[in-house]
Design a protein around this motif. Structure first.
Motif, PDB file in Angstrom:
ATOM      1  N   LYS A   1       0.832  -1.195   0.000  1.00 50.01           N
ATOM      2  CA  LYS A   1       0.000   0.000   0.000  1.00 50.01           C
ATOM      3  C   LYS A   1       0.871   1.250   0.000  1.00 50.01           C
ATOM      4  O   LYS A   1       1.999   1.241   0.491  1.00 50.01           O
ATOM      5  N   ARG A   2       0.313   2.309  -0.580  1.00 46.89           N
ATOM      6  CA  ARG A   2       1.060   3.564  -0.678  1.00 46.89           C
ATOM      7  C   ARG A   2       0.939   4.343   0.626  1.00 46.89           C
ATOM      8  O   ARG A   2      -0.154   4.493   1.165  1.00 46.89           O
ATOM      9  N   ASN A   3       2.054   4.874   1.103  1.00 46.40           N
ATOM     10  CA  ASN A   3       1.998   5.768   2.257  1.00 46.40           C
ATOM     11  C   ASN A   3       1.256   7.043   1.844  1.00 46.40           C
ATOM     12  O   ASN A   3       1.427   7.510   0.727  1.00 46.40           O
ATOM     13  N   PRO A   4       0.415   7.612   2.732  1.00 45.78           N
ATOM     14  CA  PRO A   4      -0.385   8.786   2.342  1.00 45.78           C
ATOM     15  C   PRO A   4       0.431  10.025   1.992  1.00 45.78           C
ATOM     16  O   PRO A   4      -0.135  11.016   1.517  1.00 45.78           O
ATOM     17  N   ALA A   5       1.748   9.985   2.213  1.00 46.79           N
ATOM     18  CA  ALA A   5       2.574  11.136   1.844  1.00 46.79           C
ATOM     19  C   ALA A   5       3.663  10.756   0.834  1.00 46.79           C
ATOM     20  O   ALA A   5       4.581  11.536   0.590  1.00 46.79           O
ATOM     21  N   ALA A   6       3.565   9.565   0.256  1.00 43.81           N
ATOM     22  CA  ALA A   6       4.646   9.113  -0.639  1.00 43.81           C
ATOM     23  C   ALA A   6       4.397   9.525  -2.091  1.00 43.81           C
ATOM     24  O   ALA A   6       3.270   9.476  -2.585  1.00 43.81           O
ATOM     25  N   THR A   7       5.455   9.921  -2.754  1.00 45.63           N
ATOM     26  CA  THR A   7       5.386  10.171  -4.199  1.00 45.63           C
ATOM     27  C   THR A   7       5.355   8.818  -4.914  1.00 45.63           C
ATOM     28  O   THR A   7       5.676   7.775  -4.315  1.00 45.63           O
ATOM     29  N   TYR A   8       5.011   8.847  -6.196  1.00 46.07           N
ATOM     30  CA  TYR A   8       5.002   7.601  -6.968  1.00 46.07           C
ATOM     31  C   TYR A   8       6.407   6.974  -6.952  1.00 46.07           C
ATOM     32  O   TYR A   8       6.557   5.767  -6.830  1.00 46.07           O
ATOM     33  N   GLU A   9       7.418   7.833  -7.065  1.00 47.46           N
ATOM     34  CA  GLU A   9       8.786   7.320  -7.118  1.00 47.46           C
ATOM     35  C   GLU A   9       9.187   6.655  -5.791  1.00 47.46           C
ATOM     36  O   GLU A   9       9.794   5.577  -5.785  1.00 47.46           O
ATOM     37  N   GLU A  10       8.803   7.280  -4.681  1.00 53.82           N
ATOM     38  CA  GLU A  10       9.121   6.672  -3.371  1.00 53.82           C
ATOM     39  C   GLU A  10       8.407   5.327  -3.204  1.00 53.82           C
ATOM     40  O   GLU A  10       8.966   4.369  -2.661  1.00 53.82           O
ATOM     41  N   TRP A  11       7.177   5.279  -3.673  1.00 55.58           N
ATOM     42  CA  TRP A  11       6.373   4.043  -3.606  1.00 55.58           C
ATOM     43  C   TRP A  11       7.031   2.950  -4.455  1.00 55.58           C
ATOM     44  O   TRP A  11       7.199   1.806  -4.009  1.00 55.58           O
ATOM     45  N   LEU A  12       7.459   3.317  -5.649  1.00 56.46           N
ATOM     46  CA  LEU A  12       8.094   2.315  -6.515  1.00 56.46           C
ATOM     47  C   LEU A  12       9.459   1.891  -5.974  1.00 56.46           C
ATOM     48  O   LEU A  12       9.872   0.739  -6.143  1.00 56.46           O
ATOM     49  N   LEU A  13      10.141   2.800  -5.288  1.00 61.79           N
ATOM     50  CA  LEU A  13      11.426   2.409  -4.677  1.00 61.79           C
ATOM     51  C   LEU A  13      11.198   1.453  -3.504  1.00 61.79           C
ATOM     52  O   LEU A  13      12.008   0.562  -3.246  1.00 61.79           O
ATOM     53  N   ALA A  14      10.063   1.613  -2.815  1.00 61.73           N
ATOM     54  CA  ALA A  14       9.716   0.650  -1.756  1.00 61.73           C
ATOM     55  C   ALA A  14       9.476  -0.727  -2.392  1.00 61.73           C
ATOM     56  O   ALA A  14       9.941  -1.750  -1.871  1.00 61.73           O
ATOM     57  N   ALA A  15       8.776  -0.736  -3.525  1.00 56.96           N
ATOM     58  CA  ALA A  15       8.563  -2.008  -4.244  1.00 56.96           C
ATOM     59  C   ALA A  15       9.899  -2.585  -4.714  1.00 56.96           C
ATOM     60  O   ALA A  15      10.108  -3.806  -4.690  1.00 56.96           O
ATOM     61  N   GLU A  16      10.809  -1.705  -5.104  1.00 60.45           N
ATOM     62  CA  GLU A  16      12.128  -2.148  -5.571  1.00 60.45           C
ATOM     63  C   GLU A  16      12.889  -2.887  -4.458  1.00 60.45           C
ATOM     64  O   GLU A  16      13.596  -3.858  -4.711  1.00 60.45           O
ATOM     65  N   TYR A  17      12.714  -2.428  -3.202  1.00 65.89           N
ATOM     66  CA  TYR A  17      13.351  -3.115  -2.059  1.00 65.89           C
ATOM     67  C   TYR A  17      12.902  -4.576  -1.993  1.00 65.89           C
ATOM     68  O   TYR A  17      13.683  -5.467  -1.673  1.00 65.89           O
TER      69      TYR A  17
END
Ligand code: PEP
Ligand code: MN
Length: 276
Positions: free
Chosen positions: A146-162
């Motif tokens: 799930k996306r953090n309510p303050a995350a950019t798309y790039e931050e969200w995709l970097l979390a997926a990258e982890y």
């Protein structure tokens, strides 16, 4: 030489142009099917969960949700039935015949949870918890991020990258609303995340209009908006007695309303296919 165009790589569309299809039990997410994950915010007990599970299955939902470890804002709110909740979920999913998803919050819970679940959820509050992301990346179950309510798309995709960097590329993204200045809704649902993400990643994208609004009466319209925007599916909270729910009753649909919504979504999906 392969130019690296984005900070995220394994999850980027540049790296893999064809869409990832994530398999959860017999359900395929990211393909042609309309996938709806439904169920109560929290597992409250076996009877409550079974009643809801039977209702959502009859309505056409394909995956059962139910929180066992609940990330609550207040330490005095119901925190979930924890491991007992996972066991209840595992029994009900077998009886009813639906795959199940639930959230884990602690890397030490991941291995146990993977035994009970078909899909492991990382909640909005833990989107950037890197030890947790790496732990779910090292096991074999698919992951709903799930996306953090303050995350950019790039931050969200970097979390997926982890997660992907540890070897697990069976990842589903889920938009669930942002923290904005609007107090009427719990969050502001970013439907635009769907077409944006489709350009950036090959991973399937779901939308959760329940947490995205905090108000059940907005859930049907925003479910349709999400589908029209190209979402691969939805996550919707359903409770048999929302007024007495131990968490998130205000945003939970009664099974009758959910069933009507499912009918409308099937028609909308057909219409969208015709005008494609
Ligand atoms: C949930 O889906 O149970 C949940 C807590 O949602 P979120 O992490 O998006 O707040
Ligand atoms: Mn909830």
């Amino acid at each position: 030489v392969i130019p690296i165009e984005t900070p995220y790589q394994l999850v980027s569309k540049h790296h893999q142009p064809e869409k990832t299809i994530v398999k959860v039990g017999d359900v395929h997410i990211g393909g042609a099917d309309l996938v709806v994950i439904a169920g109560p915010c929290a597992v409250e007990g076996e009877e409550q969960l079974k009643k809801t599970a039977l209702a959502i299955k009859k309505a056409g939902a394909s995956i059962l949700r139910g929180g066992a470890f609940k990330p609550r804002t207040s330490p005095y709110s119901f925190q979930g039935l924890k491991t007992e909740g996972l066991a209840v979920l595992a029994r009900v999913k077998e009886e009813v015949g639906l795959p199940a998803v639930s959230e884990v919050m602690d890397p030490r819970e991941v291995d146990d949870a993977a035994i009970y679940l078909d899909l492991i959820q990382i909640g909005a509050r833990n989107m950037s918890n890197t030890p947790l992301l790496q732990e779910v990346g090292r096991q074999k179950r698919p992951v709903l991020l799930k996306r953090n309510p303050a995350a950019t798309y790039e931050e969200w995709l970097l979390a997926a990258e982890y997660i992907a960097a540890e070897g697990n590329t069976q990842i589903i993204l889920c938009e669930r609303g942002l923290r904005t200045f609007e107090p009427y809704t719990r969050n502001t649902l970013d439907v635009g995340a769907v077409p944006a993400l489709k350009e950036m990643t090959h991973l399937p994208v779901l939308v959760d209009p329940s947490h995205g609004t905090g108000r059940w009466h907005m859930v049907p319209d925003l479910s349709k908006a999400a589908l029209a925007a190209g979402a691969d599916g939805l996550m919707i909270e359903v409770h048999c007695d929302p007024e007495r729910a131990l968490s998130d009753g205000r945003q939970s649909l009664h099974p009758d309303r959910f069933s009507r919504l499912m009918e409308q979504l099937r028609k909308l999906k057909q219409t969208l296919e015709q005008i494609k």
